[in-house]
Enzyme design. Structure first.
Site, mmCIF file in Angstrom:
data_model
loop_
_atom_site.group_PDB
_atom_site.id
_atom_site.type_symbol
_atom_site.label_atom_id
_atom_site.label_comp_id
_atom_site.label_asym_id
_atom_site.label_seq_id
_atom_site.Cartn_x
_atom_site.Cartn_y
_atom_site.Cartn_z
ATOM 1 N N ARG A 131 0.849 -1.203 0.000
ATOM 2 C CA ARG A 131 0.000 0.000 0.000
ATOM 3 C C ARG A 131 0.881 1.248 0.000
ATOM 4 O O ARG A 131 2.095 1.145 0.132
ATOM 5 C CB ARG A 131 -0.939 -0.013 1.203
ATOM 6 N N TRP A 147 3.656 -6.029 13.397
ATOM 7 C CA TRP A 147 4.690 -5.315 12.640
ATOM 8 C C TRP A 147 5.894 -4.850 13.449
ATOM 9 O O TRP A 147 6.843 -4.341 12.880
ATOM 10 C CB TRP A 147 4.070 -4.122 11.919
ATOM 11 N N MET A 151 -1.477 -11.886 11.513
ATOM 12 C CA MET A 151 -0.988 -12.062 12.887
ATOM 13 C C MET A 151 -1.407 -10.895 13.792
ATOM 14 O O MET A 151 -0.916 -10.762 14.906
ATOM 15 C CB MET A 151 0.541 -12.147 12.909
ATOM 16 N N HIS A 152 -2.290 -10.035 13.315
ATOM 17 C CA HIS A 152 -2.701 -8.832 14.052
ATOM 18 C C HIS A 152 -4.033 -9.113 14.737
ATOM 19 O O HIS A 152 -5.014 -9.476 14.094
ATOM 20 C CB HIS A 152 -2.859 -7.685 13.057
ATOM 21 N N GLU A 172 -1.686 -8.875 7.517
ATOM 22 C CA GLU A 172 -1.960 -8.628 8.946
ATOM 23 C C GLU A 172 -2.661 -9.807 9.614
ATOM 24 O O GLU A 172 -3.368 -9.632 10.604
ATOM 25 C CB GLU A 172 -2.745 -7.322 9.094
ATOM 26 N N ASN A 193 -5.229 7.151 4.143
ATOM 27 C CA ASN A 193 -4.882 6.440 5.366
ATOM 28 C C ASN A 193 -3.421 6.680 5.707
ATOM 29 O O ASN A 193 -2.540 6.401 4.895
ATOM 30 C CB ASN A 193 -5.101 4.932 5.188
ATOM 31 N N GLU A 194 -3.198 7.268 6.875
ATOM 32 C CA GLU A 194 -1.849 7.424 7.422
ATOM 33 C C GLU A 194 -0.834 7.951 6.412
ATOM 34 O O GLU A 194 0.106 7.243 6.016
ATOM 35 C CB GLU A 194 -1.337 6.104 8.014
ATOM 36 N N GLU A 222 -7.488 4.380 15.422
ATOM 37 C CA GLU A 222 -7.115 2.970 15.526
ATOM 38 C C GLU A 222 -6.428 2.769 16.868
ATOM 39 O O GLU A 222 -5.384 3.370 17.130
ATOM 40 C CB GLU A 222 -6.156 2.577 14.399
ATOM 41 N N CYS A 240 3.068 8.469 -5.588
ATOM 42 C CA CYS A 240 3.814 9.702 -5.358
ATOM 43 C C CYS A 240 2.804 10.843 -5.250
ATOM 44 O O CYS A 240 1.936 11.000 -6.120
ATOM 45 C CB CYS A 240 4.756 9.929 -6.539
HETATM 46 C C1 GAL Z 1 -2.091 1.093 10.849
HETATM 47 C C2 GAL Z 1 -2.918 1.106 9.583
HETATM 48 C C3 GAL Z 1 -3.918 -0.029 9.541
HETATM 49 C C4 GAL Z 1 -3.254 -1.302 9.954
HETATM 50 C C5 GAL Z 1 -2.679 -1.143 11.333
HETATM 51 C C6 GAL Z 1 -2.033 -2.395 11.872
HETATM 52 O O1 GAL Z 1 -0.864 1.679 10.640
HETATM 53 O O2 GAL Z 1 -3.610 2.315 9.420
HETATM 54 O O3 GAL Z 1 -4.432 -0.152 8.238
HETATM 55 O O4 GAL Z 1 -2.266 -1.626 9.045
HETATM 56 O O5 GAL Z 1 -1.706 -0.149 11.295
HETATM 57 O O6 GAL Z 1 -1.478 -2.183 13.136
#
Ligand code: GAL
Length: 633
Positions: free
Chosen positions: A105, A323, A365-366, A363, A143-144, A315, A109
């Site tokens: 993702r 991560w 493992m999240h 993700e 996003n971010e 979030e 640019c």
């Molecule tokens: C954030 C992101 C989310 C997801 C999350 C995982 O940085 O906005 O989409 O990736 O981390 O911790």
């Protein structure tokens, strides 16, 4: 204001048959908000112009019917494969000149006009379709920004846009050559078309060039964001947000915030502890399952300022993430504590990321609020507890704090351009200052560097703000507050050149920084009376009153009137000493806090949190590990 909870949901990840049950369960848990859609472009437009919005209509309807409010994301952080194929040069390019590939993702640019037009198009379609939808209570753009090191791109698109930006800013190439000192090493340009990006040079590029390119890159983020907010505003009255990250400082969040109604951020306390806090091993072990006691609060306060008072956690870490170098589970109670701490700092909403753990992809493992098999995960139970508590909780609002810290993204760009010593960063010096203030039990506000009115503050600190415009210097010199400056405050002009008279050249402060040095962090320079300068110090001359001295008798800090200048990077003891003194001059009562205990004053309460893993004492009573205590004022 009524505080709320929410979650992040990906209907496109799950069969439509379970959406209703999910929505009901969210509502039963006590959630108000559900954020959706921010990565769903490939499902909304699987091929150019082929629109498939029916599923999103249905998802919004189901969530809304269940009594939830939707935060609808624009999907521009994840351009699908066909968009990249259509615009192969839209990929961001790294400092080594390599394009970043499709397959995760944020691969775009910010300067690519073709990609910006694709974004305009998809955002307009979404805004037209859902702008008046009664279930859409807020928007999120992209996003971010900046996450995964994506602010700066060394692409052809960036180079071309940079040249135009430079010509607008400097007017003539002679002015630019003069401002940057390009006579040095025969770097003079004959035209703006000669100017390249400051990567792949043999040795360092000119710091003026690097800093200016960072400023340009930051402006590109703000203008990218504004194109989307303009489109949405034309179709919707719902507030617009963006979810910022922790310790991403390479674009000016205040400038992005100028076009948002609400600033939000993504808080992952355990991931950050290992990956961004900059703490030693012992601290990391002590807080491995709780997070750093100051890092979340720092960002809560910063984003409250970016959002002009309105901010959320979009979030919230729900359990182990995937991560960080290690991914431990939070101590029981922490997912509740983090929510209450956010409310204490004024958050309107806290949304847990994510509803259900995905069994597939990057993700898997999240953790989520639900396990992949649909059973409750610990986050769901703690969120439910918070929801129950909110029913009878006192109103919480964040009044003006007695202490303000200036946070200047431009100064961060300048430190990154020229840190002068390994590991020296602007973020860290501001964070160290913030920690010292918090450990004295103080509530802190952040101010952007354009602020000129300091009314109501008893202390204003601006450590490390390398370039300070003259009118800011004057406003600080005239403020009623005690003003704490240095090191490196006002050390350069706007183009990263040493000014003469030498810094800090403050009205009413008769001191000069005559020489600066950086040194190994394991060679601390002791201060008389306790504490050290670590990593960086300045030799000071002048007639102002000496406030602190080095062990060898040289001046370490000066004071004149309300202005204090500190000539080095103080360690924890030095900063605590300094700010205890400044607080007593300013008439602010302090309470020394140790371990993981911190507090924040709201209207009517002092809210205590314990990031420690054992019981702790506070002046308001005993607080259990991972506990929260409300002290009526
Ligand atoms: C954030 C992101 C989310 C997801 C999350 C995982 O940085 O906005 O989409 O990736 O981390 O911790």
């Amino acid at each position: 204001m009524k505080r709320t909870l929410g979650t992040c949901y990906y209907p496109e990840h799950w069969p439509i048959e379970i959406w209703e049950a999910d929505a009901r369960r969210m509502k039963d848990t006590g959630l108000t908000w559900v954020r959706i859609g921010e990565f769903a472009w490939s499902r909304l437009e699987p091929s150019p112009g082929k629109l498939e919005f029916d599923w999103l209509d249905k998802a919004i309807e189901i969530l809304g019917q269940a009594g939830l409010k939707v935060v609808l994301g624009t999907p521009t952080a994840t351009p699908p494969r066909w968009v990249v194929d259509k615009h192969p040069d839209m990929l961001a390019v790294d400092a080594d000149g390599k394009p970043r590939k499709f397959g995760s993702r944020r691969h775009y640019c910010f300067s690519h006009e073709g990609y910006r037009q694709e974004c305009d198009r998809i955002v307009k379609l979404i805004a037209e379709r859902y702008g008046k939808n009664p279930h859409v209570g807020a928007w999120q753009i992209d996003n971010e920004y900046g996450c995964h090191d994506t602010t700066i791109s060394y692409s052809d698109a960036a180079r071309n846009a940079f040249r135009v930006w430079l010509s607008d800013r400097y007017g003539s190439i002679e002015a630019l050559n003069r401002a940057w000192g390009n006579v040095f090493w025969s770097m003079e340009y004959a035209s703006f078309e000669d100017i390249d990006l400051p990567n792949l040079t043999v040795t360092d590029a000119n710091p003026s060039h690097i800093l200016t390119f960072r400023r340009f890159s930051s402006d590109q983020v703000a203008s990218f964001n504004k194109r989307q907010t303009d489109i949405i505003q034309a179709h919707s009255d719902a507030p617009i947000s963006h979810n910022f990250m922790g310790r991403i400082t390479d674009f000016d969040h205040f400038k992005v915030g100028d076009n948002l109604d609400i600033a939000t951020w993504d808080s992952y306390p355990l991931g950050f502890l290992e990956d961004r806090v900059g703490a030693d091993d012992e601290h990391q072990r002590a807080f491995a399952r709780q997070g750093d006691p100051d890092f979340q609060a720092f960002h809560h306060d910063l984003y409250r300022s970016v959002g002009k008072g309105r901010w959320w956690v979009m979030e919230q870490q729900p359990g182990p993430v995937n991560w960080a170098p290690y991914n431990p589970a939070p101590l029981p109670g922490m997912m509740r504590l983090w929510a209450w701490e956010a409310y204490a700092h004024g958050a309107e909403a806290v949304c847990y990321f994510r509803w259900r753990q995905a069994p597939f992809a990057q993700e898997h493992m999240h953790a989520g609020m639900l396990r992949p098999d649909n059973a409750d995960a610990p986050a769901l139970l703690e969120a439910r507890q918070v929801a129950d508590e909110l029913q009878s909780a006192p109103e919480v609002s964040a009044p003006q704090a007695p202490v303000a810290l200036i946070f200047d993204y431009d100064a961060d760009f300048a430190w990154a351009t020229q840190p002068h010593g390994a590991g020296l960063t602007y973020f860290q010096i501001v964070f160290d200052t913030y920690k010292a203030l918090r450990k004295l039990g103080l509530s802190v506000d952040f101010l952007r560097s354009e602020t000129r009115d300091f009314k109501g503050y008893k202390i204003v600190a601006a450590p490390g703000m390398i370039y300070m415009p003259q009118d800011l210097k004057e406003a600080l010199a005239e403020a009623d507050a005690q003003v704490v400056l240095g090191p490196r405050s006002a050390a350069r002009n706007a183009d990263m050149v040493i000014p003469v008279p030498l810094p800090p050249d403050f009205p009413g402060l008769d001191i000069t920084v005559s020489r600066v040095e950086s040194f190994r962090p394991d060679m601390p320079i002791p201060l008389k009376g306790g504490g050290n300068f670590v990593g960086y110090r300045e030799e000071l001359e002048g007639a102002a009153e000496v406030l602190f001295e080095l062990d060898d008798g040289q001046p370490a800090a000066f004071q004149s009137g309300n202005l204090i200048y500190v000539g080095g990077w103080g360690d924890e003891t030095a900063l605590q000493r300094l700010f205890s003194d400044v607080c007593s001059t300013a008439g602010i009562a302090t309470t020394e806090l140790t371990g993981g205990v911190r507090c924040r004053e709201t209207d009517g309460h002092r809210i205590w949190v314990n990031y420690g893993s054992t019981l702790a004492e506070t002046p308001a009573g005993t607080i259990e590990a991972a506990g929260v205590l409300f002290e009526p004022l």
